[in-house]
Design a protein around this motif. Structure first.
Motif, PDB file in Angstrom:
ATOM      1  N   ALA A 127       0.671  -0.994   0.135  1.00  0.00           N
ATOM      2  CA  ALA A 127       0.409  -0.084   0.186  1.00  0.00           C
ATOM      3  C   ALA A 127       0.716   1.350  -0.293  1.00  0.00           C
ATOM      4  N   VAL A 128       1.699   0.925   0.961  1.00  0.00           N
ATOM      5  CA  VAL A 128       2.931   2.412   0.903  1.00  0.00           C
ATOM      6  C   VAL A 128       3.810   2.458  -0.438  1.00  0.00           C
ATOM      7  N   VAL A 129       3.997   1.628  -0.746  1.00  0.00           N
ATOM      8  CA  VAL A 129       4.706   1.769  -1.712  1.00  0.00           C
ATOM      9  C   VAL A 129       4.068   1.444  -3.418  1.00  0.00           C
ATOM     10  N   GLY A 130       2.341   1.634  -3.437  1.00  0.00           N
ATOM     11  CA  GLY A 130       1.264   1.506  -4.662  1.00  0.00           C
ATOM     12  C   GLY A 130       1.367   3.592  -4.458  1.00  0.00           C
ATOM     13  N   ARG A 131       1.224   3.762  -3.234  1.00  0.00           N
ATOM     14  CA  ARG A 131       0.499   5.248  -2.778  1.00  0.00           C
ATOM     15  C   ARG A 131       1.578   5.994  -3.552  1.00  0.00           C
ATOM     16  N   GLU A 132       3.071   5.727  -3.469  1.00  0.00           N
ATOM     17  CA  GLU A 132       4.465   6.523  -3.854  1.00  0.00           C
ATOM     18  C   GLU A 132       4.191   6.677  -5.078  1.00  0.00           C
ATOM     19  N   ALA A 133       4.194   5.395  -5.581  1.00  0.00           N
ATOM     20  CA  ALA A 133       4.267   5.044  -7.406  1.00  0.00           C
ATOM     21  C   ALA A 133       3.266   5.646  -7.821  1.00  0.00           C
ATOM     22  N   LEU A 134       2.003   6.303  -7.266  1.00  0.00           N
ATOM     23  CA  LEU A 134       0.172   6.848  -8.231  1.00  0.00           C
ATOM     24  C   LEU A 134       1.069   8.065  -7.646  1.00  0.00           C
ATOM     25  N   GLN A 135       1.500   9.086  -6.954  1.00  0.00           N
ATOM     26  CA  GLN A 135       2.014  10.719  -6.591  1.00  0.00           C
ATOM     27  C   GLN A 135       3.306  10.992  -7.980  1.00  0.00           C
ATOM     28  N   PHE A 136       4.261   9.843  -8.411  1.00  0.00           N
ATOM     29  CA  PHE A 136       4.435   9.817  -8.717  1.00  0.00           C
ATOM     30  C   PHE A 136       4.589  10.067 -10.245  1.00  0.00           C
ATOM     31  N   ARG A 137       3.264   9.103 -10.469  1.00  0.00           N
ATOM     32  CA  ARG A 137       2.561   8.777 -11.605  1.00  0.00           C
ATOM     33  C   ARG A 137       1.418   9.926 -12.212  1.00  0.00           C
ATOM     34  N   TYR A 138       1.202  10.509 -11.100  1.00  0.00           N
ATOM     35  CA  TYR A 138      -0.303  11.039 -11.255  1.00  0.00           C
ATOM     36  C   TYR A 138      -0.296  12.507 -10.767  1.00  0.00           C
ATOM     37  N   GLY A 139       1.073  12.297  -9.845  1.00  0.00           N
ATOM     38  CA  GLY A 139       1.084  13.665  -9.232  1.00  0.00           C
ATOM     39  C   GLY A 139       0.427  14.286  -8.377  1.00  0.00           C
ATOM     40  N   ARG A 140      -0.620  12.897  -8.069  1.00  0.00           N
ATOM     41  CA  ARG A 140      -1.231  12.875  -6.561  1.00  0.00           C
ATOM     42  C   ARG A 140      -1.482  11.528  -5.761  1.00  0.00           C
ATOM     43  N   PHE A 141      -2.250  11.645  -4.246  1.00  0.00           N
ATOM     44  CA  PHE A 141      -2.543   9.567  -3.595  1.00  0.00           C
ATOM     45  C   PHE A 141      -3.907  10.060  -4.199  1.00  0.00           C
ATOM     46  N   PRO A 142      -3.895   8.632  -3.548  1.00  0.00           N
ATOM     47  CA  PRO A 142      -5.239   8.516  -4.082  1.00  0.00           C
ATOM     48  C   PRO A 142      -6.160   8.690  -2.758  1.00  0.00           C
ATOM     49  N   ALA A 143      -7.599   8.985  -3.888  1.00  0.00           N
ATOM     50  CA  ALA A 143      -8.325   9.019  -3.262  1.00  0.00           C
ATOM     51  C   ALA A 143      -8.995   8.545  -1.966  1.00  0.00           C
ATOM     52  N   HIS A 144      -8.937   7.554  -2.418  1.00  0.00           N
ATOM     53  CA  HIS A 144      -9.310   6.167  -1.701  1.00  0.00           C
ATOM     54  C   HIS A 144      -8.438   5.135  -2.026  1.00  0.00           C
ATOM     55  N   THR A 145      -7.907   3.604  -0.938  1.00  0.00           N
ATOM     56  CA  THR A 145      -7.778   2.688  -1.277  1.00  0.00           C
ATOM     57  C   THR A 145      -8.172   1.954  -0.264  1.00  0.00           C
ATOM     58  N   TYR A 146      -8.273   0.722  -1.358  1.00  0.00           N
ATOM     59  CA  TYR A 146      -8.989  -0.311  -1.141  1.00  0.00           C
ATOM     60  C   TYR A 146      -8.101  -1.466  -0.955  1.00  0.00           C
TER      61      TYR A 146
END
Length: 495
Positions: free
Chosen positions: A211-230
């Motif tokens: 989850a942590v690495v996924g959030r990091e990758a999304l921030q790098f890829r899209y410029g923001r963290f996910p609004a929700h994580t499931y």
């Protein structure tokens, strides 16, 4: 603007700095950029700009034994994705291509070097992240058919992991940690998660790290963290979802647990439930599969669903051949290694007797599920599950959730405590192995109900919609707001 998140992996603190998208070189492609930015989190990685992240693209799931330097069967993604999924005709419909980026590699901060992670980042992202668990000892590709194909078509980013452990390798009977693959062959295998450092408590850490690495990758890829994580997962992956809801509310907004494994040192675990089936099976066969035999009655009394006999095939025989003994061995070798596996016999293992003779109670307690959830959670389980019998597993966990909520309410003097929503949806005639339905048409698939439960969870979290109540989903039915059979299914089997 940067943000910090701290996760723990194998006793090491991993500090992840998440920042906006940067290009280390103007000419570099998106994969080069991402791998450079994630080099502190993911190593030995491959990254591709995929024309389609679904399994319609043959390159989405790599070949078995395709990681250099590993023995055969250590990494089996093609096998793994079919383990929890129905046969091809009943799998998740794929109606469109989903272009995006796929990354697969090792979790850089795993001290044992076996933790692996998979990321699928669709170009048309819906702003949300799904983190998947893995069943059995399967790889990060375990959920490709059952979970990934479903969520990436909806625009979710998808991250999966392997619980921090590789699968297995061939061994011999002289290996003290080896397990017989099934009761009728001399083939022995060594599960990596029976190695001394591969304790089951790592499973929860792997889920959080993903989850942590996924959030990091999304921030790098899209410029923001996910609004929700499931969180989603099946069998041991469902266990991972439960523990995530109990221990990491800062990372997850809710979860769907599909037939998760229950682990409690006193009230239920695999080491308690499997021996009665092993002990009585041979006598059941000797009786000519007589459902009125003492052996059959003993298996039923231990909580197992009734057998289904079709010609020369039998549901109990499938489980006996493929799962009962090898699963009991794997858990016993991990949690009670001093027991004489094939001398004293796995069928004769008595958990309560071993509590005073070994450290098995403490070992189970180290990774036990508590039922004290901190985020909404849905369990979907089948009444004909003959690996994790529903009363000892899914219903036991539901009882643990209810008990924990009651204790919390008793402690809440100010009335501010709010227990997150929990639901148990029982699938009439659902069983642990979806593909068995091809042999036994009396069985029902769980996959469509688990996927529907996911959509209901998202609507609950994001729109405040109430979840349908606990219920028995009838054969051919669906999760309903006004259930025909609320609560538990009255019978484990309906012809």
């Amino acid at each position: 603007m940067t943000s910090l998140r701290l996760a723990r992996w194998g006793g090491l603190a991993v500090l992840i700095l998440a920042a906006g998208w940067h290009s280390p070189a103007a000419a570099a492609g998106r994969c080069d950029q991402l791998l450079a930015l994630l080099k502190g989190s993911i190593t030995d990685a491959t990254c591709v700009e995929s024309p389609d992240l679904t399994t319609n693209n043959s390159a989405t799931t790599p070949a078995n034994n395709s990681l250099p330097g590993l023995p055969a069967f250590a990494f089996t993604p093609q096998t793994d994705r079919a383990t929890i999924a129905p046969v091809a005709a009943d799998r998740t419909p794929i109606t469109k291509a989903v272009p995006g980026i796929q990354i697969d590699g090792r979790l850089a901060q795993d001290p044992l070097g076996e933790g692996r992670i998979l990321l699928r980042l669709p170009d048309s992202w819906n702003g949300r992240l799904v983190v998947a668990g893995a069943s059995g000892t399967r790889s990060e590709f375990n959920g490709d058919f059952a979970w990934s194909d479903y969520v990436v078509q909806k625009g979710y980013a998808y991250v999966s992991q392997n619980k921090g452990v590789l699968n297995l390798q061939l061994s011999t009977s002289t290996d003290p940690l080896a397990c017989r693959l099934n009761p009728v062959t001399p083939v022995y295998v060594h599960f990596y998660d029976n190695d001394p450092a591969e304790v089951f408590s790592r499973w929860n850490l792997a889920m959080q790290a993903a989850a942590v690495v996924g959030r990091e990758a999304l921030q790098f890829r899209y410029g923001r963290f996910p609004a929700h994580t499931y969180a989603v997962g099946t069998s041991n992956g469902g266990y991972q979802v439960r523990r995530a809801m109990e221990t990491a509310p800062e990372l997850f907004d809710g979860g769907v647990d599909w037939e998760g494994t229950y682990a409690d040192p006193t009230r239920g675990n695999i080491l308690q439930s499997l021996p009665p089936a092993l002990l009585n099976y041979s006598d059941y066969i000797a009786s000519g599969r007589d459902p009125n035999s003492t052996a059959a009655k003993n298996i039923l009394a231990a909580g197992y669903p009734p057998d289904i006999v079709t010609g020369t095939s039998s549901l109990w025989t499938n489980y006996w051949t493929e799962f009962w003994e090898v699963t009991q061995c794997q858990w016993q070798k991990r949690l009670d290694p001093t027991y004489d596996t094939y001398g004293a016999g796995l069928a004769n293992y008595i958990y309560v007797d071993r509590l005073s003779a070994s450290d098995v109670g403490a070992n189970v307690a180290a990774f036990a599920t508590t039922g004290r959830i901190k985020r909404p959670l849905i369990t979907v389980a089948g009444t004909m599950d003959a690996l994790l019998p529903i009363n000892d597993q899914a219903r036991a966990y539901a009882r643990a959730v209810a008990a924990a909520a009651h204790r919390d309410d008793d402690r809440d003097q100010d009335g501010d405590h709010r227990t997150p929503a929990y639901r148990l949806y029982e699938v009439q005639n659902g069983n642990h192995i979806e593909s068995y339905r091809a042999t036994f048409p009396q069985l029902e698939l769980i996959e469509p109900h688990a996927q529907r439960a996911f959509d209901l969870l998202v609507a609950h979290v994001e729109q405040g919609q109430s979840l349908p109540p606990d219920q028995c989903i009838p054969r051919g039915g669906a999760i309903a707001e006004n259930a025909a059979e609320p609560g538990h299914c009255t019978s484990l089997f309906v012809p």
